[in-house]
Design an enzyme around this catalytic site. Sequence first.
Site, mmCIF file in Angstrom:
data_model
loop_
_atom_site.group_PDB
_atom_site.id
_atom_site.type_symbol
_atom_site.label_atom_id
_atom_site.label_comp_id
_atom_site.label_asym_id
_atom_site.label_seq_id
_atom_site.Cartn_x
_atom_site.Cartn_y
_atom_site.Cartn_z
ATOM 1 N N PRO A 1 0.817 -1.211 0.000
ATOM 2 C CA PRO A 1 0.000 0.000 0.000
ATOM 3 C C PRO A 1 0.862 1.277 0.000
ATOM 4 C CG PRO A 1 -0.871 -1.584 1.566
ATOM 5 C CD PRO A 1 0.424 -2.150 1.060
ATOM 6 N N GLU B 1 8.821 -10.560 -17.282
ATOM 7 C CA GLU B 1 7.500 -9.935 -17.140
ATOM 8 C C GLU B 1 7.380 -8.744 -18.109
ATOM 9 O OE1 GLU B 1 6.443 -8.524 -13.209
ATOM 10 O OE2 GLU B 1 4.459 -7.888 -13.884
ATOM 11 N N GLY C 1 -16.183 5.264 -34.092
ATOM 12 C CA GLY C 1 -17.203 6.226 -33.688
ATOM 13 C C GLY C 1 -17.935 5.760 -32.434
#
Length: 382
Positions: A132, A245, A342
């Site tokens: 974190p 990776e 679009g």
Amino acid sequence: MAAPQSYFDESHQLVRDSVRRFVEREILPHIDEWEEAEEFPRELYLKAGAAGILGIGYPEQYGGSHEGDVFAKVAASEELMRSGSGGLVAGLGSLDIGLPPIVKWARPVVRERVVPQVLAGEKIMALAVTEPSGGSDVANLKTRAVREGDHYRINGSKTFITSGVRADYYTVAVRTGGEGFGGVSLLLVEKGTPGFTVGRKLKKMGWWASDTAELFFDDCKVPVDNLIGVENAGFACIMANFQSERLSLAIMANMTGQLALEESMKWARERQAFGKPVGKFQVLKHRLAEMATQLEVSREFTYRQAAQMAAGRSVIKEISMAKNFATDIADRLTYDAVQIMGGMGYMRESLVERLYRDNRILSIGGGTREIMNEIIAKQMGL
Ligand SMILES: Cc1cc2nc3c(=O)[nH]c(=O)nc-3n(C[C@H](O)[C@H](O)[C@H](O)COP(=O)(O)OP(=O)(O)OC[C@H]3O[C@@H](n4cnc5c(N)ncnc54)[C@H](O)[C@@H]3O)c2cc1C
């Protein structure tokens, strides 16, 4: 747009054909449903294991094939990306970031038990480095593991972990020593270990079919045998792991660009405006020509680095360049594809809508664009 034949031989073509058939049979009929459900069935790991897909690139003694064959892996990754779901590829393929350290550096007793189960798809593998407090500054990670006799006691947390909810095995980066890169180690943590809990499944912009989780370690005890490699030498293992990776992420980006181009071409031929197919307007023709050019250059550069890796050469700078270039080009191509289609390009039913969202993570995960530039600059002596 065929891949240059020089990089792929007949055995790679066989791998490509078999993975393509698997994707057509087992994934494409269900992928839209799985994306909306934000999950694919766990059974798919078993099917991919039985088809030999999970084992590509790994030693035969553990149930793998094409050990160390970079282009077999490239061919398989490209075909898996034909599912049109980066989330599925990341989730099904999370073993490719979690397992290599186990294969290379785990104790034999751990390696011989874990690797065959993962390659068979019986167990799911994840890599847990990011915390974190941050993911880029790996050398300063905070999750601590203290050795007490025959086990380590882990305290801390991880976040954004691919396959984090469903995994059975986690290769976890921890701090066993002092500050900085010299105090980092890798430990194998198994689901169900007391003190280890998995948090909520995180909601994301893209990669919906993959699960992404927080992990918590609260006095979690793992045996000393679960140490992967040498204590306090984990940082080098993590960095070595990043090389493959980053190649995979560049391959994913190039395939995303390929699919975006194919969808754009189809639309440009079929969609009519002002009495002609929209692809007949010069502005769109030129955009498609530029998209094809950028993609060719990106793919060729990525393949070149893969070839260097296959030859055992170090391409730390170049693989970072390839990742940045490929992800950047794919961001542009998916943006252009949505524009060319679009309003339909903005609809959930269009593949390009998903490609556009999915590609955004590729310049963040596995080392951000800025971190790649730091590596490149350092290698340039700056
Ligand atoms: C969908 C998803 C799946 C993921 N899967 C995994 C996984 O399986 N395992 C795992 O361990 N992690 C995983 N990650 C985490 C991912 O690797 C990190 O998000 C990434 O490394 C960036 O870390 P951060 O998010 O903490 O950003 P931070 O490190 O906080 O960076 C924030 C910003 O600062 C910039 N920055 C930081 N340092 C520098 C610097 N020195 N110079 C210039 N700019 C800098 C960064 O480039 C970024 O723009 C995943 C993330 C996502 C979103």
